[in-house]
Design a protein around this motif. Structure first.
Motif, PDB file in Angstrom:
ATOM      1  N   HIS A  84       0.821  -1.195   0.000  1.00 11.62           N
ATOM      2  CA  HIS A  84       0.000   0.000   0.000  1.00 11.62           C
ATOM      3  C   HIS A  84       0.859   1.250   0.000  1.00 11.62           C
ATOM      4  O   HIS A  84       2.036   1.228   0.398  1.00 11.62           O
ATOM      5  CB  HIS A  84      -0.943   0.022   1.209  1.00 11.62           C
ATOM      6  N   ASP A  86       0.596   5.445   1.149  1.00 10.16           N
ATOM      7  CA  ASP A  86      -0.168   6.320   2.037  1.00 10.16           C
ATOM      8  C   ASP A  86       0.408   7.734   1.947  1.00 10.16           C
ATOM      9  O   ASP A  86       1.549   7.976   2.343  1.00 10.16           O
ATOM     10  CB  ASP A  86      -0.086   5.793   3.470  1.00 10.16           C
ATOM     11  N   THR A  88      -1.419  10.499   3.147  1.00 11.30           N
ATOM     12  CA  THR A  88      -2.379  11.298   3.904  1.00 11.30           C
ATOM     13  C   THR A  88      -1.745  12.477   4.629  1.00 11.30           C
ATOM     14  O   THR A  88      -2.455  13.372   5.096  1.00 11.30           O
ATOM     15  CB  THR A  88      -3.106  10.411   4.935  1.00 11.30           C
ATOM     16  N   THR A  94      -4.773   7.250  -0.764  1.00 13.63           N
ATOM     17  CA  THR A  94      -4.127   5.998  -0.369  1.00 13.63           C
ATOM     18  C   THR A  94      -4.496   4.933  -1.396  1.00 13.63           C
ATOM     19  O   THR A  94      -5.461   5.078  -2.143  1.00 13.63           O
ATOM     20  CB  THR A  94      -4.587   5.520   1.032  1.00 13.63           C
ATOM     21  N   LYS A  96      -3.936   0.317  -2.206  1.00 13.22           N
ATOM     22  CA  LYS A  96      -3.342  -0.970  -1.874  1.00 13.22           C
ATOM     23  C   LYS A  96      -3.540  -1.892  -3.070  1.00 13.22           C
ATOM     24  O   LYS A  96      -4.511  -1.749  -3.807  1.00 13.22           O
ATOM     25  CB  LYS A  96      -3.967  -1.570  -0.611  1.00 13.22           C
ATOM     26  N   SER A 149       5.066   0.919   4.110  1.00 13.40           N
ATOM     27  CA  SER A 149       4.240   1.770   3.278  1.00 13.40           C
ATOM     28  C   SER A 149       5.102   2.622   2.352  1.00 13.40           C
ATOM     29  O   SER A 149       6.196   3.071   2.727  1.00 13.40           O
ATOM     30  CB  SER A 149       3.380   2.674   4.161  1.00 13.40           C
TER      31      SER A 149
END
Length: 409
Positions: A84, A86, A88, A94, A96, A149
């Motif tokens: 995934h 990310d 944010t 985001t 995955k 991540s």
């Protein structure tokens, strides 16, 4: 005489109130339309951003796949170890994604019904005209867990050749094509293909006019003088249309230059003159080798089929596979080399063959046979919106040698 004068004060008040209400209604309607348009625009923008996030997941998967090969897989979308990204901290994006390869060629109900010929495959698929099929006999077991991540797995390939036994592959025409044309696929020659394209619908001539059994013979033609040539119909082309013509060419090859190809001659023919004197059987899959059994027209190859390796040594397929080092990328390549049209000589017509189906059985003690393609699934998120993308990718092949083939029996 009394005179009446009109007073418009009351009418003007009612008219003013009516106009005011109309303006309020119009303003409210326009405002609602603007709000809806802005909301719709926001939803479309958010949906697009979620799609872009999912698309980025596909790109990440392809980037990781570029360093790996058949058999490599990542965690499922629902697992904690799923790949995934990310972002944010800066934006609300985001995603995955997952890579799957094994067990994709498992037979479904439509392809697994080989009961007419007593065959129960576990690995199925289709071969189309003009396309090469690559079956990987190795797996890349590189570690794909523990990746953080926004990172890509940089694990090195971990190539393991599969320890296969009891290998058998059966190729058949689609059962519905056979069932719908039983008059074509019957008799002593259930599969007849006009390889040189000179079949005459009117006269019925021009089918399998070359190559008398058991093997091709030489003769003189008007254009050859006293020289004998491999041209039984004297059309200026060497034995190009015969029941001895190959339908499927196959070969094994690895990334270290080892190769194995079947011995010349159709499987149902006697020993070919080019073989050794040890009684080696033929292994080329020809028209005449397709056998009609209970409306299933099929031909097979097994690990007992004989072939020759890159050094000219004749052995069976099982012995060749066993002799390949455990870290080599061994692949089987198959190519349709006959036109996909069967000739119905009785009714003077040609029946299109859309594809050939194949089913495979094997024993592998160490791993599941990788599939012929990868499945990539990616979910993208932006705020409350989600978009999903699913696509298939065919892994790279070791060689393109069978893409251009010269056939000479």
């Amino acid at each position: 005489m009394m005179e009446f004068k009109s007073d418009n004060k009351g009418v003007s008040l009612a008219l003013s109130i009516g106009l005011l209400l109309l303006l309020v209604t119009i303003t409210t309607t326009v405002n609602e339309l603007v709000i809806r348009a802005l909301r719709s625009s926001h939803q479309i923008e958010a949906s697009d951003k979620a799609y872009f996030a999912a698309e980025a997941g596909v790109e990440d998967a392809l980037y990781e796949l570029s360093a790996h090969t058949a058999g490599y897989e990542t965690a499922d979308l629902a697992e904690p170890e799923v790949r995934h990204a990310d972002f944010t901290e800066n934006v609300s994006w985001t995603n995955k994604w997952e890579l799957k390869n094994k067990a994709l060629n498992i037979c479904d109900n439509s392809l697994a019904s080989w009961v007419e010929i007593g065959f129960n495959p576990t690995y199925c698929g289709r071969i189309y005209e003009g396309s090469k099929l690559v079956i990987n006999l190795f797996t890349d077991d590189a570690l794909s867990t523990g990746v953080l991540s926004n990172q890509i797995s940089e694990a090195a390939q971990n190539i393991n050749k599969l320890s296969l036994s009891a290998l058998k592959i059966v190729f058949r025409l689609p059962p519905d094509v056979v069932a719908d044309n039983l008059s074509v696929f019957s008799g002593t020659l259930p599969l007849a293909i006009d390889n040189d394209g000179d079949y005459d619908m009117g006269s019925g001539s021009g089918l399998n006019e070359d190559g008398p059994a058991p093997f091709f013979s030489k003769q003189t033609c008007p254009y050859s003088g006293l020289a004998q040539v491999d041209d039984n119909d004297c059309d200026g082309r060497a034995d190009e249309d015969s029941e001895h013509d190959p339908v499927i060419l196959w070969k094994l090859i690895d990334d270290k230059g080892n190769s194995f190809q079947p011995l010349r001659g159709c499987k149902t023919d006697p020993q070919h003159t080019s073989h050794s004197t040890a009684g080696d059987s033929n292994a080329t899959l020809c028209e005449k080798d397709f056998i009609l059994t209970n409306n299933e027209l099929s031909v097979s190859l097994t690990e007992a089929d004989r072939g020759v390796n890159q050094n000219g040594v004749i052995s069976d397929l099982a012995a060749f596979i066993a002799g390949i080092p455990a870290t080599n990328e061994l692949q089987m390549e198959l190519l349709l080399v006959a036109p996909m049209q069967a000739v119905d000589a009785a009714n003077r017509l040609k029946v299109p063959i859309p594809y050939l189906e194949y089913g495979m059985t094997y024993d592998a003690a160490d791993s599941i046979l990788p599939s012929t393609y990868f499945s990539i699934k990616s979910d993208g998120y932006y705020k409350d919106f989600k978009q999903s993308i699913t696509t298939n990718v065919v892994p790279r092949a070791t060689t393109r040698l069978l893409d251009l083939t010269i056939i000479q029996q």
